[in-house]
Design an enzyme around this catalytic site. Structure first.
Site, PDB file in Angstrom:
ATOM      1  N   GLY A 257      18.271  69.791  46.921  1.00 57.57           N
ATOM      2  CA  GLY A 257      17.770  68.430  47.129  1.00 57.57           C
ATOM      3  C   GLY A 257      18.804  67.511  47.756  1.00 57.57           C
ATOM      4  O   GLY A 257      18.807  66.300  47.513  1.00 57.57           O
ATOM      5  N   LEU A 258      19.704  68.105  48.580  1.00 55.16           N
ATOM      6  CA  LEU A 258      20.630  67.314  49.396  1.00 55.16           C
ATOM      7  C   LEU A 258      21.545  66.403  48.581  1.00 55.16           C
ATOM      8  O   LEU A 258      21.866  65.292  48.996  1.00 55.16           O
ATOM      9  CB  LEU A 258      19.847  66.511  50.444  1.00 55.16           C
ATOM     10  CG  LEU A 258      19.045  67.354  51.431  1.00 55.16           C
ATOM     11  CD1 LEU A 258      18.053  66.508  52.206  1.00 55.16           C
ATOM     12  CD2 LEU A 258      19.976  68.085  52.391  1.00 55.16           C
TER      13      LEU A 258
ATOM     14  N   CYS B 121      13.822  66.572  56.354  1.00 53.78           N
ATOM     15  CA  CYS B 121      13.678  65.822  55.103  1.00 53.78           C
ATOM     16  C   CYS B 121      12.609  64.747  55.273  1.00 53.78           C
ATOM     17  O   CYS B 121      12.254  64.375  56.396  1.00 53.78           O
ATOM     18  CB  CYS B 121      15.005  65.283  54.633  1.00 53.78           C
ATOM     19  SG  CYS B 121      15.977  64.565  55.906  1.00 53.78           S
TER      20      CYS B 121
ATOM     21  N   ILE C  14      17.841  78.217  62.350  1.00 54.45           N
ATOM     22  CA  ILE C  14      16.762  77.566  61.623  1.00 54.45           C
ATOM     23  C   ILE C  14      17.264  76.991  60.288  1.00 54.45           C
ATOM     24  O   ILE C  14      18.252  77.476  59.733  1.00 54.45           O
ATOM     25  CB  ILE C  14      15.602  78.551  61.320  1.00 54.45           C
ATOM     26  CG1 ILE C  14      16.073  79.714  60.448  1.00 54.45           C
ATOM     27  CG2 ILE C  14      14.949  79.022  62.565  1.00 54.45           C
ATOM     28  CD1 ILE C  14      14.959  80.621  59.929  1.00 54.45           C
TER      29      ILE C  14
ATOM     30  N   GLY D 143      20.674  81.741  60.082  1.00 60.85           N
ATOM     31  CA  GLY D 143      19.600  82.355  59.315  1.00 60.85           C
ATOM     32  C   GLY D 143      19.907  83.822  59.102  1.00 60.85           C
ATOM     33  O   GLY D 143      19.743  84.641  60.008  1.00 60.85           O
TER      34      GLY D 143
HETATM   35  C1  LIG Z   1      22.326  76.076  48.878  1.00 58.87           C
HETATM   36  C2  LIG Z   1      21.924  75.627  50.256  1.00 58.87           C
HETATM   37  C3  LIG Z   1      22.089  74.286  50.631  1.00 58.87           C
HETATM   38  C4  LIG Z   1      21.730  73.844  51.915  1.00 58.87           C
HETATM   39  N1  LIG Z   1      21.931  72.540  52.255  1.00 58.87           N
HETATM   40  C5  LIG Z   1      21.655  72.118  53.520  1.00 58.87           C
HETATM   41  C6  LIG Z   1      21.943  70.776  53.931  1.00 58.87           C
HETATM   42  O1  LIG Z   1      22.522  69.960  53.175  1.00 58.87           O
HETATM   43  N2  LIG Z   1      21.588  70.416  55.194  1.00 58.87           N
HETATM   44  C7  LIG Z   1      21.008  71.297  56.077  1.00 58.87           C
HETATM   45  O2  LIG Z   1      20.697  70.918  57.210  1.00 58.87           O
HETATM   46  N3  LIG Z   1      20.754  72.592  55.717  1.00 58.87           N
HETATM   47  C8  LIG Z   1      21.068  73.006  54.477  1.00 58.87           C
HETATM   48  N4  LIG Z   1      20.837  74.324  54.119  1.00 58.87           N
HETATM   49  C9  LIG Z   1      20.278  75.276  55.123  1.00 58.87           C
HETATM   50  C10 LIG Z   1      21.392  76.120  55.784  1.00 58.87           C
HETATM   51  O3  LIG Z   1      22.326  75.312  56.463  1.00 58.87           O
HETATM   52  C11 LIG Z   1      20.819  77.158  56.773  1.00 58.87           C
HETATM   53  O4  LIG Z   1      20.112  76.485  57.786  1.00 58.87           O
HETATM   54  C12 LIG Z   1      19.883  78.158  56.099  1.00 58.87           C
HETATM   55  O5  LIG Z   1      20.342  78.473  54.797  1.00 58.87           O
HETATM   56  C13 LIG Z   1      19.728  79.458  56.897  1.00 58.87           C
HETATM   57  O6  LIG Z   1      20.970  80.132  57.028  1.00 58.87           O
HETATM   58  P1  LIG Z   1      21.450  81.315  56.022  1.00 58.87           P
HETATM   59  O7  LIG Z   1      20.281  82.238  55.856  1.00 58.87           O
HETATM   60  O8  LIG Z   1      22.611  81.956  56.713  1.00 58.87           O
HETATM   61  O9  LIG Z   1      21.850  80.640  54.753  1.00 58.87           O
HETATM   62  C14 LIG Z   1      21.193  74.775  52.849  1.00 58.87           C
HETATM   63  C15 LIG Z   1      21.031  76.125  52.464  1.00 58.87           C
HETATM   64  C16 LIG Z   1      21.402  76.550  51.208  1.00 58.87           C
HETATM   65  C17 LIG Z   1      21.239  78.012  50.848  1.00 58.87           C
END
Ligand SMILES: Cc1cc2nc3c(=O)[nH]c(=O)nc-3n(C[C@H](O)[C@H](O)[C@H](O)COP(=O)(O)O)c2cc1C
Length: 310
Positions: A73-74, A137, A198, A250
């Site tokens: 939840g940011l 968001c 993504i 991703g």
């Molecule tokens: C725990 C967690 C927190 C995340 N927080 C944010 C965020 O604050 N802002 C954002 O744009 N994406 C956020 N993401 C998304 C990631 O930056 C990324 O786009 C997504 O997880 C896909 O990449 P991955 O499969 O390598 O994790 C978050 C992902 C995870 C798992």
């Protein structure tokens, strides 16, 4: 011969094509001693908005086969503490490593305000910065629809953030749209320098014994290995629709995953969820890309961009 690993992401010079995915790497310094930072061309930090934000109630993440569903939840400290505490700490520990600052807000005005604050702070601080807008968001004024799910709203948002900053502007797109191309064009029209994709994919896990959702927020976002093929398709679609550089993310767990993104048309790649279970992944992906270039006769990582044979 040494392989040239430098890339330029919409004006941000990166020594390697690798960065971290926002929200999985704290504010940049948390992995010191665990991750080999020399393999990174930038670190992307957790989402920042104007005021501190508590995020969602616990539990807010759950492992699933092939990944993770999170509803953090940011949560974040707000722009003042980010600039006064986290940016100086980052610069002290990581010196010249470029920082990609992920931003979000509840209104277009808030995004622009956060971007303007960063712009002013970056002019006073040493080192390179870029802004990454998380548009997944809710738009509070539009009844909670996300900014990134209406191309016209997205174009407006990007245009206002563009006016607020001269920093390289990356816009991070959501995967849960029928066709990513109108959103890519909205980013172009608004004046973005690059696109990232993504973000997580909306998801839900139910505890059948308790007959309740596992996450307190009920739903969350899926990341990790399971989302990787979805991300490759989104990056490929986006690359054919724009000449803007793409930061792909991703499910990058090994060099092959990052190479797929580069061959599909990405300029740079972010590693996210994989780092939780294996901080060595950054070094492994970095070395694997260089080894691939050697084996396939590429002198620079830039030559990999879009080099997939049709
Ligand atoms: C725990 C967690 C927190 C995340 N927080 C944010 C965020 O604050 N802002 C954002 O744009 N994406 C956020 N993401 C998304 C990631 O930056 C990324 O786009 C997504 O997880 C896909 O990449 P991955 O499969 O390598 O994790 C978050 C992902 C995870 C798992």
């Amino acid at each position: 011969m040494a392989i040239d690993t430098r890339v330029n992401l919409g004006g941000l010079e990166m020594a390697t094509p690798l960065t971290t995915a926002s929200g999985t790497f704290g504010y940049g310094t948390e992995y010191l001693g665990a991750v080999d930072y020399s393999c990174l061309g930038a670190a992307t930090v957790k989402g920042v908005r104007m005021s501190p934000w508590p995020g969602n109630q616990m539990p807010r993440h759950v492992e699933v086969p092939g990944g993770l569903v999170n509803a953090i939840g940011l949560q974040g400290p707000g722009i003042d503490e980010f600039l006064s505490h986290y940016v100086p700490l980052y610069r002290e520990k990581l010196c010249g490593l470029p920082m990609i600052v992920n931003i979000w807000g509840g209104s277009i005005e808030e995004y622009a305000e956060v971007a303007a604050r960063l712009d002013a702070a970056a002019a006073a601080a040493s080192g390179a910065f870029a802004v990454e807008c998380n548009v997944s968001c809710p738009n509070v004024k539009a009844g909670g629809h996300t900014f990134g799910q209406d191309p016209e709203v997205l174009r407006c948002l990007v245009g206002e953030v563009r006016k607020a900053t001269r920093l390289p502007l990356v816009v991070k797109l959501a995967p849960n749209v029928p066709d990513v191309r109108p959103y890519v064009r909205a980013c172009e029209d608004g004046g973005a320098d690059a696109i990232s994709l993504i973000n997580t994919i909306p998801a839900m896990v139910i505890d059948v014994e308790a007959r309740r959702p596992v996450l307190a927020n009920r739903t969350g976002g899926l990341s990790g290995r399971a989302v990787h093929p979805v991300a490759v398709k989104a990056v490929w679609d986006a690359a054919r629709a724009t000449s803007l550089p793409i930061l792909a993310m991703g499910g990058v767990y090994e060099a092959k995953d990052a190479l797929e993104f580069l061959l599909a048309g990405a300029t740079a790649v972010a590693i996210g969820t994989a780092v939780f279970s294996n901080p060595g992944v950054v070094r492994e992906v970095h070395d694997g890309i260089i080894d691939y270039c050697r084996r396939h006769g590429f002198d620079s990582v830039r030559e990999l961009k879009g080099a997939m044979l049709q």
